[in-house]
Structures are given as C-alpha cells and as structure tokens.
Motif scaffolding. Structure first.
Motif, PDB file in Angstrom:
ATOM      1  N   THR A  80      21.290  42.813  46.960  1.00  0.00           N
ATOM      2  CA  THR A  80      22.455  42.334  46.557  1.00  0.00           C
ATOM      3  C   THR A  80      23.085  41.620  45.836  1.00  0.00           C
ATOM      4  OG1 THR A  80      22.376  42.107  49.329  1.00  0.00           O
ATOM      5  CG2 THR A  80      24.762  41.393  48.881  1.00  0.00           C
ATOM      6  N   TYR A  81      24.472  42.321  45.457  1.00  0.00           N
ATOM      7  CA  TYR A  81      25.109  42.106  44.383  1.00  0.00           C
ATOM      8  C   TYR A  81      26.550  41.866  44.539  1.00  0.00           C
ATOM      9  CZ  TYR A  81      20.922  43.657  41.696  1.00  0.00           C
ATOM     10  OH  TYR A  81      19.806  43.876  41.061  1.00  0.00           O
ATOM     11  N   SER A  82      27.235  40.866  43.680  1.00  0.00           N
ATOM     12  CA  SER A  82      28.653  40.615  43.505  1.00  0.00           C
ATOM     13  C   SER A  82      29.289  40.698  42.592  1.00  0.00           C
ATOM     14  CB  SER A  82      28.738  39.264  44.313  1.00  0.00           C
ATOM     15  OG  SER A  82      28.238  38.798  45.154  1.00  0.00           O
ATOM     16  N   LEU A  83      30.686  41.399  42.303  1.00  0.00           N
ATOM     17  CA  LEU A  83      30.690  41.602  41.266  1.00  0.00           C
ATOM     18  C   LEU A  83      32.711  41.337  40.875  1.00  0.00           C
ATOM     19  CD1 LEU A  83      31.293  45.983  39.263  1.00  0.00           C
ATOM     20  CD2 LEU A  83      33.699  43.498  40.249  1.00  0.00           C
TER      21      LEU A  83
ATOM     22  N   LEU B  70      34.653  50.286  39.540  1.00  0.00           N
ATOM     23  CA  LEU B  70      35.455  48.773  40.313  1.00  0.00           C
ATOM     24  C   LEU B  70      37.259  49.609  39.185  1.00  0.00           C
ATOM     25  CD1 LEU B  70      36.211  47.536  36.898  1.00  0.00           C
ATOM     26  CD2 LEU B  70      33.293  47.781  37.834  1.00  0.00           C
ATOM     27  N   SER B  71      38.124  48.481  39.895  1.00  0.00           N
ATOM     28  CA  SER B  71      39.423  48.771  39.176  1.00  0.00           C
ATOM     29  C   SER B  71      39.886  47.108  40.193  1.00  0.00           C
ATOM     30  CB  SER B  71      40.340  49.850  40.267  1.00  0.00           C
ATOM     31  OG  SER B  71      40.579  49.713  41.442  1.00  0.00           O
ATOM     32  N   MET B  72      41.422  46.930  39.056  1.00  0.00           N
ATOM     33  CA  MET B  72      42.460  45.816  39.401  1.00  0.00           C
ATOM     34  C   MET B  72      43.860  46.575  38.826  1.00  0.00           C
ATOM     35  SD  MET B  72      42.435  42.115  37.296  1.00  0.00           S
ATOM     36  CE  MET B  72      43.347  43.109  35.471  1.00  0.00           C
TER      37      MET B  72
ATOM     38  N   TYR C 289      37.236  36.416  39.727  1.00  0.00           N
ATOM     39  CA  TYR C 289      38.006  37.149  40.803  1.00  0.00           C
ATOM     40  C   TYR C 289      36.871  37.391  41.719  1.00  0.00           C
ATOM     41  CZ  TYR C 289      42.069  34.539  39.173  1.00  0.00           C
ATOM     42  OH  TYR C 289      43.313  33.462  39.674  1.00  0.00           O
ATOM     43  N   HIS C 290      36.459  37.266  42.694  1.00  0.00           N
ATOM     44  CA  HIS C 290      35.214  38.106  43.440  1.00  0.00           C
ATOM     45  C   HIS C 290      36.057  39.221  43.851  1.00  0.00           C
ATOM     46  CE1 HIS C 290      32.769  38.637  46.786  1.00  0.00           C
ATOM     47  NE2 HIS C 290      31.695  38.969  45.937  1.00  0.00           N
TER      48      HIS C 290
ATOM     49  N   LEU D  93      31.682  40.650  35.493  1.00  0.00           N
ATOM     50  CA  LEU D  93      30.425  40.257  35.796  1.00  0.00           C
ATOM     51  C   LEU D  93      29.760  41.524  37.186  1.00  0.00           C
ATOM     52  CD1 LEU D  93      32.222  38.146  34.742  1.00  0.00           C
ATOM     53  CD2 LEU D  93      29.506  37.278  34.151  1.00  0.00           C
ATOM     54  N   VAL D  94      28.493  41.564  36.607  1.00  0.00           N
ATOM     55  CA  VAL D  94      27.593  41.792  38.223  1.00  0.00           C
ATOM     56  C   VAL D  94      26.750  40.783  37.965  1.00  0.00           C
ATOM     57  CG1 VAL D  94      26.277  43.527  39.285  1.00  0.00           C
ATOM     58  CG2 VAL D  94      28.569  44.013  37.827  1.00  0.00           C
ATOM     59  N   TYR D  95      26.312  40.059  39.488  1.00  0.00           N
ATOM     60  CA  TYR D  95      25.143  39.063  39.236  1.00  0.00           C
ATOM     61  C   TYR D  95      24.759  39.351  40.484  1.00  0.00           C
ATOM     62  CZ  TYR D  95      26.261  36.351  35.576  1.00  0.00           C
ATOM     63  OH  TYR D  95      27.039  34.523  34.239  1.00  0.00           O
ATOM     64  N   PRO D  96      23.949  38.798  40.818  1.00  0.00           N
ATOM     65  CA  PRO D  96      22.634  38.558  42.124  1.00  0.00           C
ATOM     66  C   PRO D  96      23.897  37.818  43.219  1.00  0.00           C
ATOM     67  CG  PRO D  96      21.440  38.041  40.227  1.00  0.00           C
ATOM     68  CD  PRO D  96      23.171  38.286  39.924  1.00  0.00           C
ATOM     69  N   SER D  97      23.603  38.319  44.035  1.00  0.00           N
ATOM     70  CA  SER D  97      24.879  37.314  45.506  1.00  0.00           C
ATOM     71  C   SER D  97      25.001  35.767  45.524  1.00  0.00           C
ATOM     72  CB  SER D  97      25.018  38.246  46.543  1.00  0.00           C
ATOM     73  OG  SER D  97      25.576  39.568  46.082  1.00  0.00           O
ATOM     74  N   GLU D  98      23.444  35.163  45.385  1.00  0.00           N
ATOM     75  CA  GLU D  98      23.183  34.366  45.204  1.00  0.00           C
ATOM     76  C   GLU D  98      23.322  33.908  44.616  1.00  0.00           C
ATOM     77  OE1 GLU D  98      19.000  35.897  43.684  1.00  0.00           O
ATOM     78  OE2 GLU D  98      20.540  36.915  45.163  1.00  0.00           O
ATOM     79  N   PHE D  99      24.047  34.518  43.315  1.00  0.00           N
ATOM     80  CA  PHE D  99      24.120  33.090  42.072  1.00  0.00           C
ATOM     81  C   PHE D  99      25.814  32.646  42.134  1.00  0.00           C
ATOM     82  CE2 PHE D  99      21.440  34.112  38.468  1.00  0.00           C
ATOM     83  CZ  PHE D  99      19.863  33.977  38.928  1.00  0.00           C
TER      84      PHE D  99
END
Length: 287
Positions: free
Chosen positions: A174-177, A254-256, A236-237, A274-280
């Motif tokens: 699982t990743y967070s952007l 992705l978009s803003m 900003y998540h 940035l794309v990080y593992p969600s636990e980060f």
C-alpha cells in the motif's frame, strides 16, 4: 627461598598449555551469515565492523537478496538496464538506496535504507502544468531545498491545473501519494537564516485545492484542502493505492486543480510529487 617460590610457580612436568577462551572471532563465517540474515541492513553494516568473520559474512548474496524487493530485478532493468548484472547483491542494494534518476531526470527512485521499501519522486519538470511556458504565470527557479534543485513558482493565475503520470513496477503493498508545496517564493539563506518571500501569496483561503489519483489497477482517491502555513514546505496527502501484482508496472495518473475563476491565486512553489509506502506517512510530518 627465592628458588622455592619460583619452583611453586612453574608448570608441572607434562601439563598441557592453557587454551584461550573462544570468542566471536572464532565463529564460522557461515554461522555469522545466518545471524546477519535476521538483522536490518543498517545493523548488518554495523556488525560487519566487529571482526573478520562478520565482515566476510556481510557480503553473502543470500542475506541481501532477502532485503531487496521481491521484484528487484524488474526495478533494476527499469532504472539501469543491464548495467548491474555483474554486481553482488550487497552492491545492488547499495546502488538502489541511492537516488536513481530515470525518464530524462524528471523522476527519481530509491530504496529506504532500513526497510528496502521503494520510494519515488516526480519533479515539477516532469508534470504537465497549465501555463508553464508563460513567464507571466510560472517560472522555474533554482533552489537547494529540492532534491531536483529546481521548483516551479506560480506568480499569479486564474486557472490552476497540474497533471502528471508515472509507470513503475512497484512491489506489492500500500502506497501514499503526496504533493510537496510551499506558499511563498522558494527561500534563500542570508547570514545563516532561512528567508522566504511570502509577499505575493494570495487566493488560497478562498476555495480549496483538489487532489486526485487514478491507477491502472482501478484505484481512485481524492482529497481537497486549503493551502496554509506560508513559508513552510508541506506534504499534501492525495490518497492511497494498493499494488497487488509486482510483476507488472503500475500506471498512476494524478492531478492538482483549483479552477474557480472568480479569483486569482499566486505565490506558490511546486516542488514535486512523492510516492511513499503508507507506513512512512508519519515520517513526512517531521520534515
């Protein structure tokens, strides 16, 4: 009397010489390697300084292969082509932990040194920004506060729209952007102090900015918020997504946007995505 004392101290005839006690230096290298296999990479490198057995064991391929992502060979081909074929697994791990650029330097990928998890960043020059070629609206400015040494600075605009995409073989997980943004012109240091010009910051408290992401595996996420805290870089998540198949590349769009044309907005620095593992996620709160 002296002779008698000396005789008492000498070893009896036929006595075996005293043997030194065993130490970690006597540990077979194969046993040391098994121990290292249970440790995190930073701990392995520390223990490798202990003695010759652990130093030699720390180069064992089976140790580092277990620390690499399950699809590390696909990642290596994506980033390096065939350039790492002759390297041992420890050297491969070391190279992947460094920032590695691809797509003409607009994207960077690296492994977290402690966990071996994949992290990825897209520079502002790797995004499609409406009006970026018109210097009345946007400029690229140099700064040491970006890993890409450059950010996009918005002076003023009515219609804010930023789009991007990346395709990469992420390991399962699982990743967070996130978007990395700052209200205020990218700072400079004067007399050792950080200075940020917030003179032209306006319009971000009228309507929220909307963030979205889509993936080729069918995941969609969105969020919206007001941009706050001038003079400070914020993450900003956008949302989270799940990768199930590490053997196939995952495509992310992705978009803003802030397209309410009733008011202008300006004074924004856009560094990267940035794309990080969600636990980060908690780590980013401390930057």
């Amino acid at each position: 009397m002296g002779a008698s004392f000396s005789a008492c101290k000498s070893d009896p005839v036929g006595a075996l010489p005293l043997q030194s006690k065993p130490s970690l230096g006597d540990l077979p290298e194969s046993c040391a390697a098994l121990i290292l296999g249970y440790l995190d990479p930073p701990e392995i490198c520390k223990l490798a300084k202990l003695n010759r057995a652990f130093r030699g064991a720390s180069w064992a391929d089976f140790i580092w292969e277990s620390k690499l992502p399950s699809n590390y060979q696909t990642i290596v081909r994506k980033v390096f082509g065939d350039g790492l074929e002759n390297l041992g697994k420890r050297d491969v791990y070391t190279r992947l932990c460094q920032p590695n650029s691809f797509d003409d330097g607009t994207k960077t990928v690296w492994l977290d040194k402690s966990t071996g998890s994949v992290c990825l960043s897209i520079s502002s020059k790797g995004l499609a920004i409406t009006g970026i070629d018109d210097r009345r609206y946007w400029n690229h400015i140099q700064t040491q506060e970006s890993r890409f040494c450059s950010v996009a600075y918005l002076q003023q605009i009515w219609w804010l729209e930023v789009d991007g995409e990346v395709e990469f073989p992420f390991p399962a997980g699982t990743y967070s952007l996130f978007f990395r943004l700052q209200l205020g012109r990218s700072s400079q240091k004067r007399f050792g102090r950080r200075i940020c010009n917030t003179e032209h910051v306006h319009g971000w408290d009228v309507k929220p900015v909307r963030f979205q992401l889509w993936t080729s595996e069918g995941h969609y996420a969105s969020s919206q918020c007001f941009l706050t805290e001038p003079g400070k870089w914020n993450y900003y998540h956008v949302g989270d997504f799940v990768v199930e198949n590490p053997n196939a590349s995952t495509k992310i769009k992705l978009s803003m946007t802030q397209i309410d044309c009733t008011h202008t907005k300006g004074g924004l620095c856009l560094d990267s995505v940035l794309v990080y593992p969600s636990e980060f996620r908690e780590r980013l709160k401390h930057f």
